[in-house]
Structure formats: C-alpha cells, structure tokens
Scaffold this motif. Structure first.
Motif, PDB file in Angstrom:
ATOM      1  N   ILE A  67       0.827  -1.202   0.000  1.00 53.14           N
ATOM      2  CA  ILE A  67       0.000   0.000   0.000  1.00 53.14           C
ATOM      3  C   ILE A  67       0.867   1.259   0.000  1.00 53.14           C
ATOM      4  CG2 ILE A  67      -1.992  -1.104   1.066  1.00 53.14           C
ATOM      5  CD1 ILE A  67      -1.084   0.121   3.735  1.00 53.14           C
ATOM      6  N   MET A  68       2.173   1.098   0.249  1.00 47.08           N
ATOM      7  CA  MET A  68       3.081   2.245   0.259  1.00 47.08           C
ATOM      8  C   MET A  68       4.488   1.754  -0.059  1.00 47.08           C
ATOM      9  SD  MET A  68       3.071   5.393   0.669  1.00 47.08           S
ATOM     10  CE  MET A  68       3.337   6.832   1.618  1.00 47.08           C
ATOM     11  N   THR A  69       5.233   2.568  -0.807  1.00 48.32           N
ATOM     12  CA  THR A  69       6.627   2.272  -1.117  1.00 48.32           C
ATOM     13  C   THR A  69       7.462   3.460  -0.670  1.00 48.32           C
ATOM     14  OG1 THR A  69       5.992   0.943  -3.023  1.00 48.32           O
ATOM     15  CG2 THR A  69       8.254   1.737  -2.969  1.00 48.32           C
ATOM     16  N   PHE A  70       8.534   3.202   0.052  1.00 48.49           N
ATOM     17  CA  PHE A  70       9.411   4.251   0.565  1.00 48.49           C
ATOM     18  C   PHE A  70      10.692   4.249  -0.261  1.00 48.49           C
ATOM     19  CE2 PHE A  70       6.528   3.037   3.878  1.00 48.49           C
ATOM     20  CZ  PHE A  70       6.077   4.267   4.332  1.00 48.49           C
ATOM     21  N   THR A  71      11.044   5.408  -0.803  1.00 49.30           N
ATOM     22  CA  THR A  71      12.174   5.507  -1.718  1.00 49.30           C
ATOM     23  C   THR A  71      13.226   6.473  -1.180  1.00 49.30           C
ATOM     24  OG1 THR A  71      11.120   7.305  -2.938  1.00 49.30           O
ATOM     25  CG2 THR A  71      10.704   5.067  -3.722  1.00 49.30           C
ATOM     26  N   GLY A  72      14.422   6.385  -1.722  1.00 52.70           N
ATOM     27  CA  GLY A  72      15.479   7.322  -1.359  1.00 52.70           C
ATOM     28  C   GLY A  72      16.677   6.638  -0.744  1.00 52.70           C
ATOM     29  N   HIS A  73      16.452   5.686   0.166  1.00 49.33           N
ATOM     30  CA  HIS A  73      17.567   4.973   0.775  1.00 49.33           C
ATOM     31  C   HIS A  73      18.127   3.960  -0.228  1.00 49.33           C
ATOM     32  CE1 HIS A  73      14.067   2.477   1.463  1.00 49.33           C
ATOM     33  NE2 HIS A  73      14.882   1.434   1.606  1.00 49.33           N
ATOM     34  N   GLN A  74      19.338   3.504   0.034  1.00 48.67           N
ATOM     35  CA  GLN A  74      20.006   2.588  -0.882  1.00 48.67           C
ATOM     36  C   GLN A  74      20.457   1.335  -0.131  1.00 48.67           C
ATOM     37  OE1 GLN A  74      23.246   4.722  -2.689  1.00 48.67           O
ATOM     38  NE2 GLN A  74      22.004   6.536  -2.965  1.00 48.67           N
ATOM     39  N   VAL A  75      20.402   0.206  -0.815  1.00 46.64           N
ATOM     40  CA  VAL A  75      20.869  -1.055  -0.252  1.00 46.64           C
ATOM     41  C   VAL A  75      21.986  -1.569  -1.150  1.00 46.64           C
ATOM     42  CG1 VAL A  75      20.254  -3.413   0.356  1.00 46.64           C
ATOM     43  CG2 VAL A  75      18.604  -1.568   0.691  1.00 46.64           C
ATOM     44  N   LEU A  76      23.173  -1.737  -0.573  1.00 47.53           N
ATOM     45  CA  LEU A  76      24.324  -2.270  -1.296  1.00 47.53           C
ATOM     46  C   LEU A  76      25.291  -2.829  -0.264  1.00 47.53           C
ATOM     47  CD1 LEU A  76      25.840  -2.520  -4.055  1.00 47.53           C
ATOM     48  CD2 LEU A  76      26.898  -0.345  -3.522  1.00 47.53           C
ATOM     49  N   GLN A  77      25.853  -3.959  -0.499  1.00 44.58           N
ATOM     50  CA  GLN A  77      26.879  -4.596   0.319  1.00 44.58           C
ATOM     51  C   GLN A  77      26.359  -5.352   1.529  1.00 44.58           C
ATOM     52  OE1 GLN A  77      29.288  -1.132   1.043  1.00 44.58           O
ATOM     53  NE2 GLN A  77      30.808  -1.830  -0.428  1.00 44.58           N
ATOM     54  N   THR A  78      25.246  -5.002   2.084  1.00 40.08           N
ATOM     55  CA  THR A  78      24.782  -5.676   3.302  1.00 40.08           C
ATOM     56  C   THR A  78      23.288  -5.467   3.487  1.00 40.08           C
ATOM     57  OG1 THR A  78      25.165  -5.924   5.674  1.00 40.08           O
ATOM     58  CG2 THR A  78      25.225  -3.683   4.806  1.00 40.08           C
ATOM     59  N   LEU A  79      22.718  -6.235   4.376  1.00 44.14           N
ATOM     60  CA  LEU A  79      21.325  -6.065   4.755  1.00 44.14           C
ATOM     61  C   LEU A  79      21.183  -4.745   5.504  1.00 44.14           C
ATOM     62  CD1 LEU A  79      18.455  -7.312   5.265  1.00 44.14           C
ATOM     63  CD2 LEU A  79      19.407  -8.190   7.389  1.00 44.14           C
ATOM     64  N   ILE A  80      20.206  -3.954   5.138  1.00 41.62           N
ATOM     65  CA  ILE A  80      19.921  -2.694   5.822  1.00 41.62           C
ATOM     66  C   ILE A  80      18.553  -2.856   6.498  1.00 41.62           C
ATOM     67  CG2 ILE A  80      19.564  -0.214   5.569  1.00 41.62           C
ATOM     68  CD1 ILE A  80      22.378  -0.946   4.751  1.00 41.62           C
ATOM     69  N   ARG A  81      18.512  -2.636   7.777  1.00 37.17           N
ATOM     70  CA  ARG A  81      17.275  -2.847   8.527  1.00 37.17           C
ATOM     71  C   ARG A  81      16.423  -1.574   8.568  1.00 37.17           C
ATOM     72  NH1 ARG A  81      21.331  -5.776  10.906  1.00 37.17           N
ATOM     73  NH2 ARG A  81      20.826  -7.939  11.330  1.00 37.17           N
ATOM     74  N   ALA A  82      15.118  -1.769   8.613  1.00 44.13           N
ATOM     75  CA  ALA A  82      14.170  -0.661   8.759  1.00 44.13           C
ATOM     76  C   ALA A  82      13.218  -0.998   9.902  1.00 44.13           C
ATOM     77  CB  ALA A  82      13.392  -0.449   7.471  1.00 44.13           C
ATOM     78  N   TYR A  83      12.783   0.041  10.622  1.00 45.63           N
ATOM     79  CA  TYR A  83      11.933  -0.159  11.801  1.00 45.63           C
ATOM     80  C   TYR A  83      10.853   0.911  11.864  1.00 45.63           C
ATOM     81  CZ  TYR A  83      16.132  -2.621  13.404  1.00 45.63           C
ATOM     82  OH  TYR A  83      17.227  -3.449  13.509  1.00 45.63           O
TER      83      TYR A  83
END
Length: 125
Positions: A34-50
């Motif tokens: 229902i929503m997509t959040f853009t702007g951050h980047q994922v490269l090299q490792t898992l990036i967590r969101a909370y």
C-alpha cells in the motif's frame, strides 16, 4: 541437478554490485504493497528498517540506514519520500553503509552504526 536447483540464474549480487537495471518504480504483478518508501540505498549488506516507538511517536515514522552513509526517516502518512535524511559522516570522508539505527523509546534520539565502527547520535523529526 542439485546445482541448478539451488543456484540463481542471475549473476547479480546486491552485496557488492550496483543494480544492473534501471532503478525506478517497477512493481511485481502480485505486489500488494500500500506504500513504497524511496530514497535509501541497499548495497553490500542487509539494511534494517523499523517503526518508530509507540510511546513517543505512535509508530508514525519508519527509519532505516542506507549504503550512502546516511539514515532516513519517513512519515507513514507522507508520500514515501524521506521526511529527513541524517548524514552519518560530517566530513564525508567515510562512505561506509549505515547498517542499523535505533530510536530511543521515550526521546526523539536516534543512534546509528556504520561499517567503519562509528556510532552517531542524531535528533529525530
């Protein structure tokens, strides 16, 4: 064969390779988001969101690290673009990914950690 069953047909790996396609708003045909959040980047490792703490923010924000040495805060009532971007390195000498971020349960204070071992305290929205 066993190799074909467990081996991806693609040679791209997000951990060390830039995305080979054109970044954009490509949705899977069965995507129910229902929503997509853009702007951050994922490269090299898992990036967590909370989600932000319920006590102090009523879970109104989503926050995450990014491979561009920054933290991003999104308002879930917003349009999916970052409400705030917090730089992890003021001198921009370090470009290490910010892998994890933690929000204080009662204060608008975030602590982030990057691959270079730095911990940075920032004030939230």
């Amino acid at each position: 064969s066993l190799k074909n069953k467990y081996t991806s047909p693609y040679s791209w790996d997000y951990r060390w390779m830039p995305y080979p396609g054109k970044p954009g708003k490509v949705k899977h045909p069965k995507d129910q988001s229902i929503m997509t959040f853009t702007g951050h980047q994922v490269l090299q490792t898992l990036i967590r969101a909370y989600f932000s703490p319920a006590y102090s923010t009523a879970n109104r924000y989503i926050y995450t690290g990014s491979s561009d040495a920054a933290c991003y805060i999104y308002d879930i009532l917003g349009d999916g673009t970052p409400l705030r971007k917090l730089g992890h390195s003021q001198s921009l000498v370090s470009r290490d990914p910010v892998r994890d971020v933690s929000w204080h349960p009662y204060e608008p204070l975030l602590i982030s950690s990057a691959w270079d071992g730095r911990l940075v305290a920032s004030y939230g929205p």
